[in-house]
Scaffold this motif. Structure first.
Motif, PDB file in Angstrom:
ATOM      1  N   PRO A 259     -32.391   2.430  25.850  1.00  0.00           N
ATOM      2  CA  PRO A 259     -31.939   1.077  26.195  1.00  0.00           C
ATOM      3  C   PRO A 259     -30.534   1.012  26.771  1.00  0.00           C
ATOM      4  CG  PRO A 259     -33.146   1.024  24.142  1.00  0.00           C
ATOM      5  CD  PRO A 259     -32.985   2.477  24.488  1.00  0.00           C
ATOM      6  N   LEU A 260     -29.578   1.735  26.206  1.00  0.00           N
ATOM      7  CA  LEU A 260     -28.211   1.645  26.701  1.00  0.00           C
ATOM      8  C   LEU A 260     -28.093   2.222  28.101  1.00  0.00           C
ATOM      9  CD1 LEU A 260     -25.376   0.710  26.092  1.00  0.00           C
ATOM     10  CD2 LEU A 260     -24.921   2.929  25.004  1.00  0.00           C
ATOM     11  N   SER A 261     -28.766   3.342  28.356  1.00  0.00           N
ATOM     12  CA  SER A 261     -28.744   3.915  29.706  1.00  0.00           C
ATOM     13  C   SER A 261     -29.398   2.981  30.706  1.00  0.00           C
ATOM     14  CB  SER A 261     -29.460   5.270  29.710  1.00  0.00           C
ATOM     15  OG  SER A 261     -28.772   6.207  28.909  1.00  0.00           O
ATOM     16  N   ALA A 262     -30.490   2.337  30.296  1.00  0.00           N
ATOM     17  CA  ALA A 262     -31.153   1.374  31.174  1.00  0.00           C
ATOM     18  C   ALA A 262     -30.232   0.209  31.480  1.00  0.00           C
ATOM     19  CB  ALA A 262     -32.446   0.881  30.526  1.00  0.00           C
ATOM     20  N   ALA A 263     -29.500  -0.282  30.459  1.00  0.00           N
ATOM     21  CA  ALA A 263     -28.566  -1.391  30.663  1.00  0.00           C
ATOM     22  C   ALA A 263     -27.469  -1.003  31.644  1.00  0.00           C
ATOM     23  CB  ALA A 263     -27.959  -1.807  29.328  1.00  0.00           C
ATOM     24  N   ARG A 264     -26.921   0.187  31.486  1.00  0.00           N
ATOM     25  CA  ARG A 264     -25.841   0.624  32.374  1.00  0.00           C
ATOM     26  C   ARG A 264     -26.339   0.829  33.800  1.00  0.00           C
ATOM     27  NH1 ARG A 264     -23.063   4.625  27.824  1.00  0.00           N
ATOM     28  NH2 ARG A 264     -21.814   2.961  26.839  1.00  0.00           N
ATOM     29  N   ALA A 265     -27.568   1.279  33.946  1.00  0.00           N
ATOM     30  CA  ALA A 265     -28.138   1.415  35.286  1.00  0.00           C
ATOM     31  C   ALA A 265     -28.313   0.059  35.954  1.00  0.00           C
ATOM     32  CB  ALA A 265     -29.474   2.157  35.206  1.00  0.00           C
ATOM     33  N   LEU A 266     -28.761  -0.920  35.183  1.00  0.00           N
ATOM     34  CA  LEU A 266     -28.907  -2.270  35.722  1.00  0.00           C
ATOM     35  C   LEU A 266     -27.550  -2.852  36.112  1.00  0.00           C
ATOM     36  CD1 LEU A 266     -31.629  -3.591  33.292  1.00  0.00           C
ATOM     37  CD2 LEU A 266     -31.844  -3.491  35.781  1.00  0.00           C
ATOM     38  N   ASP A 267     -26.533  -2.619  35.278  1.00  0.00           N
ATOM     39  CA  ASP A 267     -25.201  -3.098  35.617  1.00  0.00           C
ATOM     40  C   ASP A 267     -24.673  -2.436  36.885  1.00  0.00           C
ATOM     41  OD1 ASP A 267     -24.744  -4.992  33.595  1.00  0.00           O
ATOM     42  OD2 ASP A 267     -24.165  -3.432  32.155  1.00  0.00           O
ATOM     43  N   ALA A 268     -24.957  -1.146  37.049  1.00  0.00           N
ATOM     44  CA  ALA A 268     -24.461  -0.421  38.217  1.00  0.00           C
ATOM     45  C   ALA A 268     -25.056  -0.960  39.517  1.00  0.00           C
ATOM     46  CB  ALA A 268     -24.770   1.067  38.072  1.00  0.00           C
ATOM     47  N   SER A 269     -26.268  -1.512  39.442  1.00  0.00           N
ATOM     48  CA  SER A 269     -26.923  -2.024  40.652  1.00  0.00           C
ATOM     49  C   SER A 269     -26.877  -3.552  40.736  1.00  0.00           C
ATOM     50  CB  SER A 269     -28.376  -1.553  40.691  1.00  0.00           C
ATOM     51  OG  SER A 269     -29.092  -2.033  39.572  1.00  0.00           O
ATOM     52  N   ASP A 270     -26.117  -4.184  39.860  1.00  0.00           N
ATOM     53  CA  ASP A 270     -26.049  -5.634  39.790  1.00  0.00           C
ATOM     54  C   ASP A 270     -25.145  -6.184  40.892  1.00  0.00           C
ATOM     55  OD1 ASP A 270     -25.694  -8.296  39.169  1.00  0.00           O
ATOM     56  OD2 ASP A 270     -24.682  -7.943  37.256  1.00  0.00           O
ATOM     57  N   PRO A 271     -25.673  -6.935  41.848  1.00  0.00           N
ATOM     58  CA  PRO A 271     -24.821  -7.479  42.908  1.00  0.00           C
ATOM     59  C   PRO A 271     -23.829  -8.520  42.416  1.00  0.00           C
ATOM     60  CG  PRO A 271     -27.036  -8.371  43.077  1.00  0.00           C
ATOM     61  CD  PRO A 271     -27.093  -7.303  42.027  1.00  0.00           C
ATOM     62  N   LEU A 272     -24.063  -9.090  41.233  1.00  0.00           N
ATOM     63  CA  LEU A 272     -23.157 -10.097  40.697  1.00  0.00           C
ATOM     64  C   LEU A 272     -22.170  -9.533  39.687  1.00  0.00           C
ATOM     65  CD1 LEU A 272     -25.501 -13.207  40.200  1.00  0.00           C
ATOM     66  CD2 LEU A 272     -24.375 -12.360  42.263  1.00  0.00           C
ATOM     67  N   ALA A 273     -22.214  -8.229  39.440  1.00  0.00           N
ATOM     68  CA  ALA A 273     -21.323  -7.629  38.440  1.00  0.00           C
ATOM     69  C   ALA A 273     -19.848  -7.928  38.679  1.00  0.00           C
ATOM     70  CB  ALA A 273     -21.561  -6.124  38.373  1.00  0.00           C
ATOM     71  N   PRO A 274     -19.358  -7.940  39.934  1.00  0.00           N
ATOM     72  CA  PRO A 274     -17.927  -8.221  40.126  1.00  0.00           C
ATOM     73  C   PRO A 274     -17.488  -9.594  39.643  1.00  0.00           C
ATOM     74  CG  PRO A 274     -18.870  -7.202  42.090  1.00  0.00           C
ATOM     75  CD  PRO A 274     -20.019  -7.543  41.197  1.00  0.00           C
TER      76      PRO A 274
ATOM     77  N   PHE B  89     -25.676  -6.503  31.425  1.00  0.00           N
ATOM     78  CA  PHE B  89     -26.845  -5.964  30.739  1.00  0.00           C
ATOM     79  C   PHE B  89     -26.427  -5.153  29.516  1.00  0.00           C
ATOM     80  CE2 PHE B  89     -28.367  -6.992  34.932  1.00  0.00           C
ATOM     81  CZ  PHE B  89     -29.633  -7.500  34.695  1.00  0.00           C
ATOM     82  N   GLU B  90     -25.282  -4.472  29.605  1.00  0.00           N
ATOM     83  CA  GLU B  90     -24.804  -3.726  28.446  1.00  0.00           C
ATOM     84  C   GLU B  90     -24.457  -4.679  27.308  1.00  0.00           C
ATOM     85  OE1 GLU B  90     -21.507  -0.334  27.144  1.00  0.00           O
ATOM     86  OE2 GLU B  90     -21.883  -0.750  29.266  1.00  0.00           O
ATOM     87  N   GLU B  91     -23.893  -5.834  27.629  1.00  0.00           N
ATOM     88  CA  GLU B  91     -23.603  -6.842  26.611  1.00  0.00           C
ATOM     89  C   GLU B  91     -24.894  -7.291  25.936  1.00  0.00           C
ATOM     90  OE1 GLU B  91     -21.131 -11.065  26.237  1.00  0.00           O
ATOM     91  OE2 GLU B  91     -21.654 -10.271  28.217  1.00  0.00           O
ATOM     92  N   VAL B  92     -25.958  -7.493  26.729  1.00  0.00           N
ATOM     93  CA  VAL B  92     -27.244  -7.882  26.162  1.00  0.00           C
ATOM     94  C   VAL B  92     -27.756  -6.800  25.219  1.00  0.00           C
ATOM     95  CG1 VAL B  92     -29.660  -8.423  26.687  1.00  0.00           C
ATOM     96  CG2 VAL B  92     -27.836  -9.335  28.134  1.00  0.00           C
ATOM     97  N   CYS B  93     -27.641  -5.547  25.635  1.00  0.00           N
ATOM     98  CA  CYS B  93     -28.114  -4.433  24.810  1.00  0.00           C
ATOM     99  C   CYS B  93     -27.351  -4.365  23.488  1.00  0.00           C
ATOM    100  CB  CYS B  93     -27.960  -3.126  25.590  1.00  0.00           C
ATOM    101  SG  CYS B  93     -28.675  -1.683  24.772  1.00  0.00           S
ATOM    102  N   ILE B  94     -26.041  -4.477  23.550  1.00  0.00           N
ATOM    103  CA  ILE B  94     -25.227  -4.422  22.336  1.00  0.00           C
ATOM    104  C   ILE B  94     -25.560  -5.594  21.419  1.00  0.00           C
ATOM    105  CG2 ILE B  94     -22.861  -4.593  21.452  1.00  0.00           C
ATOM    106  CD1 ILE B  94     -21.987  -3.146  24.071  1.00  0.00           C
ATOM    107  N   GLY B  95     -25.701  -6.784  22.011  1.00  0.00           N
ATOM    108  CA  GLY B  95     -25.993  -7.964  21.205  1.00  0.00           C
ATOM    109  C   GLY B  95     -27.360  -7.913  20.556  1.00  0.00           C
ATOM    110  N   MET B  96     -28.369  -7.456  21.281  1.00  0.00           N
ATOM    111  CA  MET B  96     -29.717  -7.381  20.717  1.00  0.00           C
ATOM    112  C   MET B  96     -29.783  -6.315  19.616  1.00  0.00           C
ATOM    113  SD  MET B  96     -31.619  -9.731  22.041  1.00  0.00           S
ATOM    114  CE  MET B  96     -33.323  -9.193  21.864  1.00  0.00           C
ATOM    115  N   ALA B  97     -29.025  -5.251  19.764  1.00  0.00           N
ATOM    116  CA  ALA B  97     -28.956  -4.248  18.699  1.00  0.00           C
ATOM    117  C   ALA B  97     -28.328  -4.859  17.436  1.00  0.00           C
ATOM    118  CB  ALA B  97     -28.158  -3.030  19.166  1.00  0.00           C
ATOM    119  N   ALA B  98     -27.342  -5.731  17.640  1.00  0.00           N
ATOM    120  CA  ALA B  98     -26.715  -6.395  16.495  1.00  0.00           C
ATOM    121  C   ALA B  98     -27.695  -7.343  15.810  1.00  0.00           C
ATOM    122  CB  ALA B  98     -25.467  -7.145  16.955  1.00  0.00           C
TER     123      ALA B  98
END
Length: 423
Positions: A16-31, A403-412
């Motif tokens: 899950p964390l690697s998937a989240a980071r991959a999604l963030d890396a390709s996120d056009p709205l990340a900036p 997406f990483e924030e979502v992953c961390i939050g859902m784990a919590a």
């Protein structure tokens, strides 16, 4: 920039964390994420799952408000009314209409609280059709909408017709068709259900209401700035929405109202104040409503409360509301995938539509312990909110959530629920 259609699958591979980071890396709205106060990088200390109740402040808004206090108010003083403030409800309204609502200029305004605007436009609508005696609403609409319409019905001697709504779904065109009749004056529904996130079919329902000869008012509180609307193209009569959720206007920032150009000159709003007249400073003996949408103002506009939303509207103009919606869908899909992986074994069910075309910007997770889970998470700087019955809402604001924030939050959520159910 990469589109989400080309991004890695939100499935949780290789983990899950690697998937989240991959999604963030390709996120056009990340900036855009770093434009929000309190976020320095992707490892922000607070996981915020409540952007559908109160959005984060933008850094630009912090600067804008400070500058206004010193220059706009402190320097210009009362001259600010003539120089800008008198027209601000309409200039911001037009920008919002263009950026996110699908509304041509001259139909959207920033005004009072959501409750007051709902009252104004609902009362105006039922008074416009005095020969009709019924208001249609649903049992799962937001409390303010239900309470307010109950008051109007008693005030005007009208009958409420209730649609029994599924709290894990929403109101369908078929239900509306069965509820309306030649007696219907007004139908009031939410575009996105506050509890489940169900996304209503606005064009189909609006056509049904019009075929019955009635008016429809859409509550856009949980969609404005997250889900695109086409108010003009959908032939919507009236709409109201708040600005402190996905538009990041701040606590208690004023709501917006939309009145179709076909109705502006035909409706009489019930709270007649000096700011809604033809010549504001004539101070005449009688109320003469303004020609345009100004007639739906009442008292002095809350100028300070309008400041912050402008910066989020500017971001939506920059990236486009369709891109915002694409990320919203991707975020909620990822949250559901994590729930299926981590929370379903703990007895959690997804109380929101799984079909993205029928889901707004938040996901509700249901379990009898969710009230206690929410309280425990707040102590740990993970902030969702709770809604009866048994629902933890994960509200994901596309411009500020990673997406990483979502992953961390859902784990919590998983860890807190595990602790509570093992006690």
């Amino acid at each position: 920039m990469t589109d989400f259609d080309e991004a890695p699958s939100p499935l949780l591979e290789p983990d899950p964390l690697s998937a989240a980071r991959a999604l963030d890396a390709s996120d056009p709205l990340a900036p855009f994420r770093t434009r929000f106060a309190g976020i320095d990088d992707d490892s922000a200390g607070v996981v915020y799952f409540d952007g559908n109740s109160l959005g984060r402040p933008t850094r630009a808004s912090v600067d804008r408000i400070q500058r206004f206090l010193v220059e706009g108010w402190g320097d210009r003083l009362i001259r600010g009314w003539d120089e800008e403030w008198m027209e601000l409800p309409f200039t911001i309204g037009d920008r919002l209409g263009r950026a996110a609502l699908g509304a041509a200029p001259g139909q959207t305004f920033i005004g009072d609280s959501t409750t007051v605007l709902l009252y104004k436009l609902s009362r105006a609508a039922v008074d416009f059709l005095p020969e009709r005696s019924e208001i249609v609403l649903d049992t799962d609409n937001f409390p303010t909408d239900r309470y307010l319409l109950d008051g109007i019905a008693r005030e005007r001697g009208l009958r409420l017709v209730w649609i029994e709504a599924d709290t894990e779904a929403g109101v369908t065109p078929e239900q509306v068709a069965a509820a309306v009749s030649p007696r219907t004056a007004l139908v009031v529904l939410s575009h996105v259900a506050y509890r489940s996130g169900f996304l209503a079919d606005v064009p189909a329902i609006t056509r049904i209401v019009h075929d019955a000869g009635a008016l429809v008012l859409w509550d856009l509180c949980h969609s404005a700035g997250s889900v695109p609307t086409e108010l003009d193209a959908w032939d919507v009569d009236l709409a109201v929405g708040c600005t402190y959720k996905y538009l990041n206007g701040g606590p208690g920032s004023p709501a917006f109202g939309y009145v179709s150009s076909e109705l502006i000159g035909r409706l009489a709003q019930p709270i007649q104040g000096w700011m809604g007249v033809r010549d504001v400073f004539r101070m005449g003996p009688e109320y003469e409503p303004a020609e345009g949408v100004r007639r739906f103002l009442s008292g002095t506009p809350p100028i300070v409360g309008m400041l912050a939303m402008q910066d989020t509207i500017a971001m939506i103009e920059e990236c486009g509301i369709d891109a915002v919606r694409a990320k919203s869908v991707a975020l909620t899909e990822f949250a559901i995938a994590l729930s299926d992986e981590w929370l379903t074994p703990l007895g959690v069910s997804v109380a929101s539509p799984r079909d993205a075309d029928r889901r707004g910007g938040h996901v509700t997770l249901s379990h009898p312990a969710m009230r206690e889970v929410t309280s425990l998470l707040w102590q740990r700087d993970v902030i969702p909110d709770y809604r009866d019955p048994d629902g933890l809402r994960v509200g994901l604001s596309p411009l500020s959530t990673s997406f990483e924030e979502v992953c961390i939050g859902m784990a919590a959520v998983r860890d807190a629920l595990g602790e509570l159910t093992l006690e």
